[in-house]
Design a protein around this motif. Structure first.
Motif, mmCIF file in Angstrom:
data_model
loop_
_atom_site.group_PDB
_atom_site.id
_atom_site.type_symbol
_atom_site.label_atom_id
_atom_site.label_comp_id
_atom_site.label_asym_id
_atom_site.label_seq_id
_atom_site.Cartn_x
_atom_site.Cartn_y
_atom_site.Cartn_z
ATOM 1 N N LEU A 1 0.744 -1.141 0.030
ATOM 2 C CA LEU A 1 -0.028 0.041 -0.179
ATOM 3 C C LEU A 1 0.956 1.419 0.060
ATOM 4 O O LEU A 1 0.576 2.245 -0.821
ATOM 5 C CB LEU A 1 -0.773 0.057 1.275
ATOM 6 C CG LEU A 1 -1.962 1.316 1.303
ATOM 7 C CD1 LEU A 1 -3.012 1.257 -0.251
ATOM 8 C CD2 LEU A 1 -3.035 1.150 2.393
ATOM 9 N N GLU A 2 1.952 1.250 0.886
ATOM 10 C CA GLU A 2 2.668 2.350 0.808
ATOM 11 C C GLU A 2 3.595 2.735 -0.541
ATOM 12 O O GLU A 2 3.853 3.821 -0.925
ATOM 13 C CB GLU A 2 3.880 2.347 2.010
ATOM 14 C CG GLU A 2 3.314 2.565 3.197
ATOM 15 C CD GLU A 2 2.415 3.869 3.424
ATOM 16 O OE1 GLU A 2 3.272 4.929 3.018
ATOM 17 O OE2 GLU A 2 1.283 3.795 3.922
ATOM 18 N N SER B 1 -7.862 6.954 -6.462
ATOM 19 C CA SER B 1 -7.983 7.968 -5.199
ATOM 20 C C SER B 1 -7.065 6.952 -4.016
ATOM 21 O O SER B 1 -6.775 5.756 -4.470
ATOM 22 C CB SER B 1 -9.400 8.101 -4.844
ATOM 23 O OG SER B 1 -9.842 7.071 -4.224
ATOM 24 N N GLU B 2 -6.856 7.694 -2.835
ATOM 25 C CA GLU B 2 -6.311 6.721 -1.930
ATOM 26 C C GLU B 2 -7.372 5.595 -1.307
ATOM 27 O O GLU B 2 -6.776 4.604 -1.022
ATOM 28 C CB GLU B 2 -6.216 7.679 -0.738
ATOM 29 C CG GLU B 2 -5.004 8.515 -0.857
ATOM 30 C CD GLU B 2 -4.063 8.657 0.027
ATOM 31 O OE1 GLU B 2 -3.950 8.036 0.977
ATOM 32 O OE2 GLU B 2 -2.747 9.403 -0.143
ATOM 33 N N GLU B 3 -8.635 5.891 -1.583
ATOM 34 C CA GLU B 3 -9.605 4.914 -1.209
ATOM 35 C C GLU B 3 -9.481 3.700 -2.248
ATOM 36 O O GLU B 3 -9.631 2.633 -1.915
ATOM 37 C CB GLU B 3 -10.957 5.456 -1.226
ATOM 38 C CG GLU B 3 -12.146 4.308 -1.070
ATOM 39 C CD GLU B 3 -13.338 5.069 -1.066
ATOM 40 O OE1 GLU B 3 -14.020 5.294 -2.028
ATOM 41 O OE2 GLU B 3 -14.107 5.331 0.001
ATOM 42 N N LYS C 1 0.891 4.230 -2.914
ATOM 43 C CA LYS C 1 0.928 5.755 -2.364
ATOM 44 C C LYS C 1 2.098 6.433 -3.099
ATOM 45 O O LYS C 1 2.092 7.514 -3.550
ATOM 46 C CB LYS C 1 0.697 5.836 -1.170
ATOM 47 C CG LYS C 1 -0.522 5.481 -0.490
ATOM 48 C CD LYS C 1 -0.621 5.535 0.926
ATOM 49 C CE LYS C 1 -1.926 5.178 1.514
ATOM 50 N NZ LYS C 1 -2.056 5.029 2.837
ATOM 51 N N LYS D 1 2.155 6.813 -6.889
ATOM 52 C CA LYS D 1 1.043 7.742 -7.159
ATOM 53 C C LYS D 1 1.513 9.208 -7.206
ATOM 54 O O LYS D 1 1.383 10.242 -7.748
ATOM 55 C CB LYS D 1 -0.145 7.506 -6.521
ATOM 56 C CG LYS D 1 -1.346 8.767 -6.673
ATOM 57 C CD LYS D 1 -2.702 8.539 -5.833
ATOM 58 C CE LYS D 1 -3.760 9.477 -6.219
ATOM 59 N NZ LYS D 1 -3.924 9.723 -7.492
ATOM 60 N N ALA D 2 2.138 9.361 -5.927
ATOM 61 C CA ALA D 2 3.027 10.845 -5.449
ATOM 62 C C ALA D 2 4.106 11.181 -6.373
ATOM 63 O O ALA D 2 4.692 12.102 -6.600
ATOM 64 C CB ALA D 2 3.290 10.702 -4.038
ATOM 65 N N THR E 1 -1.403 4.794 -11.574
ATOM 66 C CA THR E 1 -2.085 5.055 -10.302
ATOM 67 C C THR E 1 -2.553 6.375 -10.295
ATOM 68 O O THR E 1 -3.318 6.851 -9.452
ATOM 69 C CB THR E 1 -1.007 5.083 -8.970
ATOM 70 O OG1 THR E 1 0.066 5.568 -9.378
ATOM 71 C CG2 THR E 1 -0.535 3.395 -8.894
ATOM 72 N N LEU F 1 -6.615 2.899 -3.988
ATOM 73 C CA LEU F 1 -5.459 2.255 -3.763
ATOM 74 C C LEU F 1 -5.633 1.222 -2.456
ATOM 75 O O LEU F 1 -5.284 -0.105 -2.453
ATOM 76 C CB LEU F 1 -4.468 3.105 -3.507
ATOM 77 C CG LEU F 1 -4.089 3.841 -4.446
ATOM 78 C CD1 LEU F 1 -2.926 5.167 -4.148
ATOM 79 C CD2 LEU F 1 -3.594 3.367 -5.794
ATOM 80 N N ALA F 2 -6.561 1.610 -1.571
ATOM 81 C CA ALA F 2 -6.894 0.716 -0.563
ATOM 82 C C ALA F 2 -7.636 -0.439 -0.830
ATOM 83 O O ALA F 2 -7.336 -1.520 -0.572
ATOM 84 C CB ALA F 2 -7.255 1.602 0.678
#
Length: 101
Positions: A59-60, A87-89, A63, A66-67, A83, A91-92
């Motif tokens: 997960l990290e 959204s973060e949701e 993220k 994506k960043a 990615t 990805l989770a």
């Protein structure tokens, strides 16, 4: 009428939050490289199968890609593009789906 409109809007927001993102549907865009069961190593084994990576680390990494701050295995640019739309949701949800495989 105003109260009814606000109530309907509140219900729509609550429904979208409770149902969340569909990790299985979102993961379909990952299948070509990572396999339908997230068990395919990539780049001749250089990139490990997603299922073999610990959930929190995976997960990290998502993220970070994506960043645009992560470039593991030289895949930063392609993964950032992959990615970007999530959204973060999302990805989770993708990460949770991989955990369920």
């Amino acid at each position: 009428m105003k109260k009814i409109t606000l109530s309907v809007a509140a219900l729509c927001v609550a429904a979208s939050v409770s149902f969340g993102a569909d990790g299985a549907a979102l993961f379909k865009s990952c299948v070509a490289c990572h396999g339908a069961a997230a068990d395919r190593p990539y780049l001749g084994g250089k990139v490990p199968a997603l299922k073999s990576i610990a959930s929190a680390e995976r997960l990290e990494s998502l993220k970070g890609y994506k960043a645009g701050t992560l470039n593991k295995y030289g895949q930063g640019a392609i993964m950032k593009a992959q990615t970007a739309r999530f959204s973060e949701e999302d990805l989770a949800a993708i990460n949770a789906y991989i955990d369920s495989l």
